[in-house]
Design an enzyme around this catalytic site. Sequence first.
Site, short mmCIF file in Angstrom:
data_model
loop_
_atom_site.label_atom_id
_atom_site.label_comp_id
_atom_site.label_asym_id
_atom_site.label_seq_id
_atom_site.Cartn_x
_atom_site.Cartn_y
_atom_site.Cartn_z
N ASP A 136 0.69 -1.33 0.04
CA ASP A 136 0.00 0.11 0.00
C ASP A 136 1.00 1.07 0.08
O ASP A 136 1.89 1.33 0.59
CB ASP A 136 -0.89 0.08 1.08
N ILE A 137 0.53 2.20 -0.86
CA ILE A 137 1.29 3.59 -0.79
C ILE A 137 0.86 4.43 0.20
O ILE A 137 -0.25 4.55 0.98
CB ILE A 137 0.89 4.37 -2.29
N GLU A 169 -4.73 2.26 -4.37
CA GLU A 169 -3.25 2.45 -4.33
C GLU A 169 -2.64 1.21 -3.67
O GLU A 169 -1.55 1.26 -3.07
CB GLU A 169 -2.86 3.73 -3.42
#
Length: 322
Positions: free
Chosen positions: A194-195, A237
């Site tokens: 995950d960003i 994302e």
Amino acid sequence: MTDAQVEVSEIHWLMDMFQTVDVGLVVLNCDYRIQVWNGFMESHSGLSPRQVRDRYLFDLFPEIDEDWLRRKCDPVVLLKNRAFTIWEQRPYIFKFRNYRPITGAADFMYQNSTIFPLSNTRGDVTHLCLIIYDVTDVAVSRLELESMNHRLHQLSKTDFLTQLHNRGSWENALVQEYKRIKRHAHVSSLLMIDIDHFKRVNDDYGHAAGDEVIREIARLVKRNLRETDIAGRYGGEEFAVLLVDTPEVQAVYFAERLRKSVEKTPVQHHDLQIQCTVSIGIAESNPAMEEHRQWLELADKALYSSKANGRNQVTLASEMKE
């Protein structure tokens, strides 16, 4: 008009049709030496009937696969039956250039052919006749349709922004891998990525910049993959990576290499440099899992542990406290 004149006239018509018909006509003796060569063959080969007369076919056209053509022709002589070749099995017998404007994308003429025996008055096969049909239009249309269908199939499995597998395609691959490791008692690892603070990127720099960040991290994911690994965009994302036949100890090396690559690679968007990090959770498959969703849930828990503990880190599901 006398009978003799009629016969001469009919022979003239037959010869005229033989020369002008829009198919190739070739007659070979049983030693594969050319005896007859019509206008179609002359036009596409650039060789006149006089130039090819009594020439050995395979010397004159070395691109013809001699073993293959003999296997097609020998039963014609022995059994006195016809044989056929189609472009789907072999694109051509004679490699003629394609000059049709409609099918200009084809470099050569696609051909179907019919091969049949010619017998003497005693019924002995003395010659072979090859009829060559130009089917380039049909072949090119079929190939273009197949290419388009293949492309549409690929697009249906591909995330437009990242060119990774989309969620449906990736999860289908996960299901297949889960079944495989259950059957063969192998071990694979699943990574959820995950960003960090992605909403802040969108808020501060705009959605175009956010898209560029997603694209860049997808590129870094792909750069670190092995050929057997399967990566997908799982959510907005969020990414998922399946490391096939890889225990979690080795998966950590991949995850840390990716994490460090993201950390030290600012994303360039116009005149901006956007610094990003990722959080990663890893779950190794185990025999106690009853379905692939349990595997996903473990990796998700490890991911959220990474985020809860400060982000920009890797967490193993096996090391989490219950």
